[in-house]
Write a protein that holds these residues in place. Sequence first.
Motif, PDB file in Angstrom:
ATOM      1  N   GLY A 195      -4.680 -12.219  10.918  1.00 17.04           N
ATOM      2  CA  GLY A 195      -3.784 -12.522  12.022  1.00 17.04           C
ATOM      3  C   GLY A 195      -2.371 -12.025  11.781  1.00 17.04           C
ATOM      4  O   GLY A 195      -1.415 -12.572  12.314  1.00 17.04           O
ATOM      5  N   ARG A 196      -2.233 -10.960  10.975  1.00 18.79           N
ATOM      6  CA  ARG A 196      -0.923 -10.411  10.622  1.00 18.79           C
ATOM      7  C   ARG A 196      -0.833  -8.956  11.095  1.00 18.79           C
ATOM      8  O   ARG A 196      -1.814  -8.374  11.560  1.00 18.79           O
ATOM      9  CB  ARG A 196      -0.713 -10.461   9.106  1.00 18.79           C
ATOM     10  CG  ARG A 196      -1.009 -11.808   8.464  1.00 18.79           C
ATOM     11  CD  ARG A 196       0.042 -12.847   8.779  1.00 18.79           C
ATOM     12  NE  ARG A 196       1.255 -12.602   7.998  1.00 18.79           N
ATOM     13  CZ  ARG A 196       2.366 -13.309   8.144  1.00 18.79           C
ATOM     14  NH1 ARG A 196       2.428 -14.275   9.056  1.00 18.79           N
ATOM     15  NH2 ARG A 196       3.418 -13.062   7.399  1.00 18.79           N
ATOM     16  N   VAL A 197       0.346  -8.357  10.956  1.00 25.38           N
ATOM     17  CA  VAL A 197       0.530  -6.948  11.267  1.00 25.38           C
ATOM     18  C   VAL A 197       0.955  -6.218  10.004  1.00 25.38           C
ATOM     19  O   VAL A 197       1.431  -6.836   9.044  1.00 25.38           O
ATOM     20  CB  VAL A 197       1.583  -6.736  12.378  1.00 25.38           C
ATOM     21  CG1 VAL A 197       1.138  -7.406  13.668  1.00 25.38           C
ATOM     22  CG2 VAL A 197       2.942  -7.261  11.945  1.00 25.38           C
ATOM     23  N   LEU A 198       0.789  -4.904  10.021  1.00 26.28           N
ATOM     24  CA  LEU A 198       1.221  -4.080   8.899  1.00 26.28           C
ATOM     25  C   LEU A 198       2.638  -3.587   9.161  1.00 26.28           C
ATOM     26  O   LEU A 198       2.907  -2.948  10.180  1.00 26.28           O
ATOM     27  CB  LEU A 198       0.284  -2.883   8.720  1.00 26.28           C
ATOM     28  CG  LEU A 198       0.702  -1.839   7.679  1.00 26.28           C
ATOM     29  CD1 LEU A 198       0.583  -2.415   6.276  1.00 26.28           C
ATOM     30  CD2 LEU A 198      -0.141  -0.571   7.817  1.00 26.28           C
ATOM     31  N   VAL A 199       3.552  -3.912   8.250  1.00 26.13           N
ATOM     32  CA  VAL A 199       4.907  -3.356   8.308  1.00 26.13           C
ATOM     33  C   VAL A 199       4.830  -1.998   7.616  1.00 26.13           C
ATOM     34  O   VAL A 199       4.738  -1.920   6.396  1.00 26.13           O
ATOM     35  CB  VAL A 199       5.926  -4.275   7.612  1.00 26.13           C
ATOM     36  CG1 VAL A 199       7.341  -3.712   7.774  1.00 26.13           C
ATOM     37  CG2 VAL A 199       5.853  -5.694   8.177  1.00 26.13           C
TER      38      VAL A 199
ATOM     39  N   PHE B   2       0.850  -1.192   0.000  1.00 32.60           N
ATOM     40  CA  PHE B   2       0.000   0.000   0.000  1.00 32.60           C
ATOM     41  C   PHE B   2       0.890   1.247   0.000  1.00 32.60           C
ATOM     42  O   PHE B   2       1.988   1.230   0.555  1.00 32.60           O
ATOM     43  CB  PHE B   2      -0.861   0.092   1.268  1.00 32.60           C
ATOM     44  CG  PHE B   2      -1.648  -1.131   1.616  1.00 32.60           C
ATOM     45  CD1 PHE B   2      -2.983  -1.245   1.271  1.00 32.60           C
ATOM     46  CD2 PHE B   2      -1.070  -2.168   2.341  1.00 32.60           C
ATOM     47  CE1 PHE B   2      -3.722  -2.358   1.620  1.00 32.60           C
ATOM     48  CE2 PHE B   2      -1.793  -3.289   2.692  1.00 32.60           C
ATOM     49  CZ  PHE B   2      -3.124  -3.385   2.334  1.00 32.60           C
ATOM     50  N   PRO B   3       0.411   2.363  -0.558  1.00 35.90           N
ATOM     51  CA  PRO B   3       1.098   3.635  -0.314  1.00 35.90           C
ATOM     52  C   PRO B   3       0.841   4.053   1.131  1.00 35.90           C
ATOM     53  O   PRO B   3      -0.256   3.829   1.663  1.00 35.90           O
ATOM     54  CB  PRO B   3       0.430   4.600  -1.302  1.00 35.90           C
ATOM     55  CG  PRO B   3      -0.913   3.994  -1.582  1.00 35.90           C
ATOM     56  CD  PRO B   3      -0.746   2.507  -1.465  1.00 35.90           C
ATOM     57  N   HIS B   4       1.834   4.619   1.793  1.00 38.78           N
ATOM     58  CA  HIS B   4       1.684   4.987   3.204  1.00 38.78           C
ATOM     59  C   HIS B   4       0.993   6.353   3.286  1.00 38.78           C
ATOM     60  O   HIS B   4       1.623   7.399   3.433  1.00 38.78           O
ATOM     61  CB  HIS B   4       3.041   5.023   3.894  1.00 38.78           C
ATOM     62  CG  HIS B   4       2.946   5.151   5.383  1.00 38.78           C
ATOM     63  ND1 HIS B   4       2.587   4.107   6.197  1.00 38.78           N
ATOM     64  CD2 HIS B   4       3.147   6.203   6.202  1.00 38.78           C
ATOM     65  CE1 HIS B   4       2.578   4.509   7.464  1.00 38.78           C
ATOM     66  NE2 HIS B   4       2.916   5.786   7.474  1.00 38.78           N
ATOM     67  N   THR B   5      -0.329   6.343   3.187  1.00 41.29           N
ATOM     68  CA  THR B   5      -1.131   7.562   3.206  1.00 41.29           C
ATOM     69  C   THR B   5      -2.047   7.550   4.423  1.00 41.29           C
ATOM     70  O   THR B   5      -2.133   6.566   5.155  1.00 41.29           O
ATOM     71  CB  THR B   5      -1.990   7.655   1.940  1.00 41.29           C
ATOM     72  OG1 THR B   5      -2.910   6.535   1.927  1.00 41.29           O
ATOM     73  CG2 THR B   5      -1.135   7.606   0.675  1.00 41.29           C
TER      74      THR B   5
ATOM     75  N   THR C 237       2.012 -10.959   3.695  1.00 41.03           N
ATOM     76  CA  THR C 237       2.744  -9.931   4.428  1.00 41.03           C
ATOM     77  C   THR C 237       2.258  -8.577   3.933  1.00 41.03           C
ATOM     78  O   THR C 237       2.292  -8.293   2.735  1.00 41.03           O
ATOM     79  CB  THR C 237       4.264 -10.066   4.185  1.00 41.03           C
ATOM     80  OG1 THR C 237       4.714 -11.305   4.730  1.00 41.03           O
ATOM     81  CG2 THR C 237       5.020  -8.931   4.846  1.00 41.03           C
ATOM     82  N   PHE C 238       1.795  -7.745   4.858  1.00 35.17           N
ATOM     83  CA  PHE C 238       1.228  -6.440   4.515  1.00 35.17           C
ATOM     84  C   PHE C 238       2.279  -5.357   4.756  1.00 35.17           C
ATOM     85  O   PHE C 238       2.869  -5.276   5.836  1.00 35.17           O
ATOM     86  CB  PHE C 238      -0.014  -6.162   5.366  1.00 35.17           C
ATOM     87  CG  PHE C 238      -1.156  -7.096   5.089  1.00 35.17           C
ATOM     88  CD1 PHE C 238      -2.116  -6.784   4.144  1.00 35.17           C
ATOM     89  CD2 PHE C 238      -1.267  -8.290   5.778  1.00 35.17           C
ATOM     90  CE1 PHE C 238      -3.170  -7.652   3.878  1.00 35.17           C
ATOM     91  CE2 PHE C 238      -2.322  -9.163   5.524  1.00 35.17           C
ATOM     92  CZ  PHE C 238      -3.275  -8.844   4.574  1.00 35.17           C
ATOM     93  N   VAL C 239       2.489  -4.508   3.740  1.00 36.80           N
ATOM     94  CA  VAL C 239       3.559  -3.508   3.780  1.00 36.80           C
ATOM     95  C   VAL C 239       3.043  -2.190   3.221  1.00 36.80           C
ATOM     96  O   VAL C 239       2.383  -2.169   2.178  1.00 36.80           O
ATOM     97  CB  VAL C 239       4.772  -3.967   2.937  1.00 36.80           C
ATOM     98  CG1 VAL C 239       5.851  -2.892   2.908  1.00 36.80           C
ATOM     99  CG2 VAL C 239       5.334  -5.279   3.481  1.00 36.80           C
ATOM    100  N   SER C 240       3.332  -1.078   3.908  1.00 35.01           N
ATOM    101  CA  SER C 240       3.061   0.243   3.332  1.00 35.01           C
ATOM    102  C   SER C 240       4.385   0.908   2.991  1.00 35.01           C
ATOM    103  O   SER C 240       5.372   0.766   3.701  1.00 35.01           O
ATOM    104  CB  SER C 240       2.237   1.111   4.287  1.00 35.01           C
ATOM    105  OG  SER C 240       2.973   1.475   5.438  1.00 35.01           O
TER     106      SER C 240
END
Length: 325
Positions: A112-116, A94-97, A152-155
């Motif tokens: 059940g994951r976290v956003l990095v 994702f864009p970190h907005t 894996t979720f990443v902004s």
Amino acid sequence: MSVLVVMEHRGGEWRRPAWETLAAGQQLGATAGMPVCAAAAGTGLEKLAEQLADKRLERVYAIEHELLGAYTADGFTAALEGLIRQIRPYYVLFPHTYQTRDFAPKLAARFGRVLVSDVVAWRLEGGRLGFVRQLFQGKLNADVYAAEGEPTFVSVQAGAFASVPVATGSAEVQRVTPQLEPTMIRARPGAPFQESRRSVDLSAAERIVAVGRGIKGQQNLKIVEELAEALGAELAASRPVCDNGWLPMDRQVGSSGQVVAPKLYVAVGISGAIQHVVGMKGARTVVAINKDREAPIFEVADYGIVGDLFEIVPALAAALRKAPI
């Protein structure tokens, strides 16, 4: 396994951070050896989807539903959750907005994951991919390794990746209709967040000449303005210049100003405090002019000129006027 880039749009246009994230996604796909897909949620996405159809993507997912016409965290979370469970990407970018920060942690928690968050780079070591985050306004870098499993979720931090390298190609556009009900949307949509109006959008500039406290006074700004004019560049400044009222606050670059990623960034009389570097480190080419050879700005500069700016800048502007670029 694949990389899914979640694009962001407003007013019928893709936002600049979305293109940067797409470029980052393509680079991540090349690093991990995975195909890359893009997705967007909303209504009336035909035109926007067409703009992605000529990019190097495996597929473009246009997630459309009348309940997605106005952004809500509940609606976007539910719509993207359904798509992710269906296509099972390994990485979701994702864009970190402001919008991402509102719904992406909620979406990650569904799995059940976290956003990095706020990633500026990644590194592959021992077969594992670590994501680089900056701490204390960029004074420290931390490598974050997600727990085993997917997704894996990443902004991606604005300005960390240039949008120019988005590779062209051909992509299939697939329309997706999520299973949404009005009762699932618990929040009443309000007006979208609006940043304060600026007389100039430095984030859109291809060339920037920025001036720091080394200019000594407002009366000396003329020589830097002439350099900016000769380069066809926008004039910007570090925080001390704006705090002193020598230039308007909307000309400030840095952690408390605008984040920019031009093709050329010329730093004149700027020492290179980390708060300023955070705002311009995405520039493709950085030229620094400073009389202090130990100035931190030289650590991020591609080209450094050590000397008196009151001699160098007028000479450089004169040379450019004779042979403009």
